[in-house]
Scaffold this active site. Structure first.
Site, PDB file in Angstrom:
ATOM      1  N   LYS A  49       0.765  -1.082  -0.046  1.00 50.58           N
ATOM      2  CA  LYS A  49      -0.059  -0.110  -0.144  1.00 50.58           C
ATOM      3  C   LYS A  49       0.919   1.131  -0.319  1.00 50.58           C
ATOM      4  O   LYS A  49       0.612   2.269  -0.888  1.00 50.58           O
ATOM      5  CB  LYS A  49      -1.015  -0.004   1.191  1.00 50.58           C
ATOM      6  CG  LYS A  49      -1.907  -1.122   1.124  1.00 50.58           C
ATOM      7  CD  LYS A  49      -2.876  -1.090   2.378  1.00 50.58           C
ATOM      8  CE  LYS A  49      -3.860  -2.105   2.374  1.00 50.58           C
ATOM      9  NZ  LYS A  49      -4.690  -2.237   3.626  1.00 50.58           N
ATOM     10  N   ASP A  66      -6.270   1.790   0.159  1.00 55.04           N
ATOM     11  CA  ASP A  66      -6.058   1.806   1.506  1.00 55.04           C
ATOM     12  C   ASP A  66      -7.324   1.616   2.243  1.00 55.04           C
ATOM     13  O   ASP A  66      -8.359   1.195   1.386  1.00 55.04           O
ATOM     14  CB  ASP A  66      -5.516   3.075   2.191  1.00 55.04           C
ATOM     15  CG  ASP A  66      -6.047   4.235   1.374  1.00 55.04           C
ATOM     16  OD1 ASP A  66      -7.641   4.104   1.735  1.00 55.04           O
ATOM     17  OD2 ASP A  66      -5.627   5.052   0.976  1.00 55.04           O
TER      18      ASP A  66
END
Length: 219
Positions: A121, A139
């Site tokens: 991420k 996210d």
DNA sequence: AACTCGGGGCA
DNA sequence: TGCCCAGAGTT
């Protein structure tokens, strides 16, 4: 499931809601961005911003993090959760960037993910924001918003969400979409008490219907 | 896949 | 009080 056209319209409308969404995360140097995103794990952005304001006054270059003790760096970020791991990882990453990458954040997914404390991420955010690489960083905000609005399925895992988003959003909007969904997730579609009555997408939102029933407003 | 790290915000 | 938050590493 929302069609590609409808999804693109939703992203466009988010852009009208948050015209500056894409600017806020862009730091002057990629290294600051990297540190900010590393700090943000499992923390609210508000808290991270409060810390980085002072942090980036004190620490400019990777070597600045190597000239202090771990305890000092920990003190500088102590109001953030997971500060011990984060301080260790930031120092270790700064050391690698200094020694192996000539003080420059590496411009590659593989290299970024191999840095301590940097996962998929974080790497996605750095690549798309700092290096304008076509990627959608999924996210928790992006995931929640995508599922509630029906862009993807509730049961999808992170990878499936990313694939679906990239399929339904024109590539030139990938980086922007990430930011718009984060802002939308922060100010409207919050995890606990989303502002459904004010939401422009209420008419077709799955979560909105649940919320309307539970909280007693017109879905 | 489940567990751990962790202080602060919010209900 | 208890639960959650711009996740990553280990088992």
């Amino acid at each position: 499931m929302l069609s590609k056209q409808k999804t693109t319209e939703v992203i466009a409308e988010m852009g009208e809601l948050f015209p500056n969404a894409h600017c806020e995360l862009i730091h002057e140097n990629p290294f600051e961005l990297l540190v900010a995103v590393m700090l943000s794990a499992q923390c609210t952005d508000k808290l991270v911003n409060r810390v980085t304001e002072n942090l980036f006054e004190k620490y400019k270059k990777p070597t600045d993090y190597l000239e202090v003790t771990l305890e000092e760096l920990m003190d500088d970020i102590r109001s953030i959760g997971l500060y011990r791991n984060k301080a260790k990882n930031i120092q270790a990453t700064a050391k690698i960037i200094h020694e192996q990458y000539n003080d420059e954040v590496p411009e590659s997914m593989k290299a970024l993910v191999s840095l301590p404390g940097v996962g998929q991420k974080t790497a996605n955010v750095v690549m798309s924001v700092a290096f304008d690489y076509p990627a959608i960083a999924v996210d928790t905000h992006v995931e929640r918003v995508s599922k509630r609005l029906g862009i993807c399925r509730y049961k999808d895992n992170v990878k499936e969400v990313e694939i679906t988003l990239q399929k339904k959003i024109p590539q030139e909007l990938w980086s922007v979409s990430h930011h718009r969904m984060i802002f939308f997730g922060r100010y409207f579609c919050t995890a606990r008490s989303p502002k459904c009555p004010e939401c422009p997408f209420l008419s077709f939102c799955r979560e909105g219907k649940k919320q309307a029933k539970a909280r007693g407003f017109d879905g």
